[in-house]
Design an enzyme around this catalytic site. Structure first.
Site, PDB file in Angstrom:
ATOM      1  N   SER A 249       0.822  -1.212   0.000  1.00  0.00           N
ATOM      2  CA  SER A 249       0.000   0.000   0.000  1.00  0.00           C
ATOM      3  C   SER A 249       0.857   1.264   0.000  1.00  0.00           C
ATOM      4  CB  SER A 249      -0.912   0.012   1.225  1.00  0.00           C
ATOM      5  OG  SER A 249      -1.605   1.243   1.321  1.00  0.00           O
TER       6      SER A 249
ATOM      7  N   LYS B 138     -14.549  -3.499   4.238  1.00  0.00           N
ATOM      8  CA  LYS B 138     -15.304  -2.249   4.257  1.00  0.00           C
ATOM      9  C   LYS B 138     -16.752  -2.391   4.699  1.00  0.00           C
ATOM     10  CE  LYS B 138     -12.399  -0.100   0.738  1.00  0.00           C
ATOM     11  NZ  LYS B 138     -12.349   0.586  -0.570  1.00  0.00           N
TER      12      LYS B 138
ATOM     13  N   ASP C  14     -14.436   6.810  -0.301  1.00  0.00           N
ATOM     14  CA  ASP C  14     -14.395   6.205  -1.639  1.00  0.00           C
ATOM     15  C   ASP C  14     -15.435   6.891  -2.528  1.00  0.00           C
ATOM     16  OD1 ASP C  14     -12.419   4.312  -1.166  1.00  0.00           O
ATOM     17  OD2 ASP C  14     -13.827   2.777  -0.523  1.00  0.00           O
TER      18      ASP C  14
ATOM     19  N   GLY D 104     -19.019  -4.691  -4.394  1.00  0.00           N
ATOM     20  CA  GLY D 104     -18.619  -4.827  -2.998  1.00  0.00           C
ATOM     21  C   GLY D 104     -18.596  -3.471  -2.319  1.00  0.00           C
TER      22      GLY D 104
ATOM     23  N   ILE E 120     -10.405   1.389 -10.430  1.00  0.00           N
ATOM     24  CA  ILE E 120     -10.056   1.930  -9.121  1.00  0.00           C
ATOM     25  C   ILE E 120      -8.843   1.219  -8.520  1.00  0.00           C
ATOM     26  CG2 ILE E 120     -12.469   2.544  -8.734  1.00  0.00           C
ATOM     27  CD1 ILE E 120     -12.470   0.390  -6.492  1.00  0.00           C
TER      28      ILE E 120
END
Length: 300
Positions: free
Chosen positions: A20, A77, A113, A139, A231
């Site tokens: 990340s 999430k 998001d 999702g 994304i």
């Protein structure tokens, strides 16, 4: 009251997140703003051997040891929602959380998001046609993107997911919130046919990211004149983005959304608005240092 401006301990909760770029993005911006007490850690469920279903416990444990805010990523999430004391309007609407702010011991969930993709779309593809769009993935991130697309003015939105029931659920919720957007769940196998009459397509599934190679549908279904957004940002130039670029399609890479949602998250956890352009430049530097081709400026 939130945490003192000089002390922020932030963590990213997710699985397989060793690569990340969020820690570097956040800490670099904190340094630029003079926030010397800003710390950003990875809380990788794969490393600790904790299943995604236990993410809500991980969240509570993190707060107990002093974390003042948390980012949440795939596949947690939606799981973490049950662990929170309060949801923002966006998080409640989307049914997923990617940012948690700790206030007076209470965990408040937000969804950047949603705002991040909307900002990225407006910046990266400002003049694109949005009448008919296909979305792959329903999702936590896909749900946020679906709401952002409806908010951007998409009239006909078709949503596909490996779990057809999940696609149908997101369609129903988006339709209730945005009556002017016609939403239709479709099977993944039907994406190729739907693209023939579409203006654009968005990949909001994990397919294409590190550990999940490939494309969410056959790239032969792409055609010139179609805009393509992904994304996924690890890697930035996914197989889908590469195929679209080769055809001359306008593209929006995952780095655009990454920066926009990171900026919104930074503001939530610190109370200080960062400089998105500086964060975008830094992302480009990080990727260049890794030898990763960047579309950040090409896709403007």
């Amino acid at each position: 009251m939130g945490p003192e401006p000089s002390r922020h301990r932030i963590g990213l909760v997710g699985a397989g997140i060793a690569t990340s770029l969020s820690p570097a993005l956040h800490t670099h911006e904190a340094d630029a703003l003079g926030l010397t007490g800003y710390r950003y850690d990875l809380i990788d469920l794969d490393v600790s051997g904790v299943p995604a279903e236990s993410a809500r416990t991980v969240l509570r444990d993190a707060v107990a040891v002093g974390y003042t805010g948390l980012n949440v990523t795939h596949p947690c999430k939606q799981v973490v929602v049950a662990a929170l004391d309060e949801l923002s309007a966006d998080a409640r609407l989307v049914g997923a959380v990617n940012t948690v702010v700790v206030r007076d011991g209470r965990l408040v969930g937000h969804n950047t998001d949603h705002s991040g993709f909307l900002a990225a779309l407006r910046r990266g593809l400002p003049d694109t046609t949005l009448d008919r769009v296909v979305l792959a993935g329903a999702g936590g991130a896909g749900s946020a993107v679906a709401y952002a697309l409806a908010a951007a003015g998409v009239r006909d939105l078709r949503i596909a997911d490996a779990d057809p029931a999940r696609a149908a659920d997101v369609c129903a919720r988006v339709a209730a919130a945005f009556p002017s957007t016609r939403t239709t769940p479709i099977l993944v196998d039907a994406i190729a046919g739907a693209l023939r009459s579409s203006d654009g397509v968005v990949n909001a599934s994990p397919i294409g990211m590190v550990g999940h190679p490939g494309t969410p549908f056959d790239p032969d279904a792409l055609h010139p004149g179609l805009w393509v957004a992904d994304i996924v940002y690890r890697p930035l130039r996914t197989e889908l983005i590469s195929a679209a670029t080769a055809l001359g399609c306008d593209v929006l890479d995952g780095g655009q959304m990454l920066v926009a949602q990171a900026a919104d998250t930074f503001a939530l956890v610190t109370g200080i608005r960062p400089d998105p352009e500086r964060m975008r430049r830094h992302l480009g530097e990080l990727l260049a240092a890794q030898g990763v081709p960047t579309l950040l400026e090409e896709s403007r």
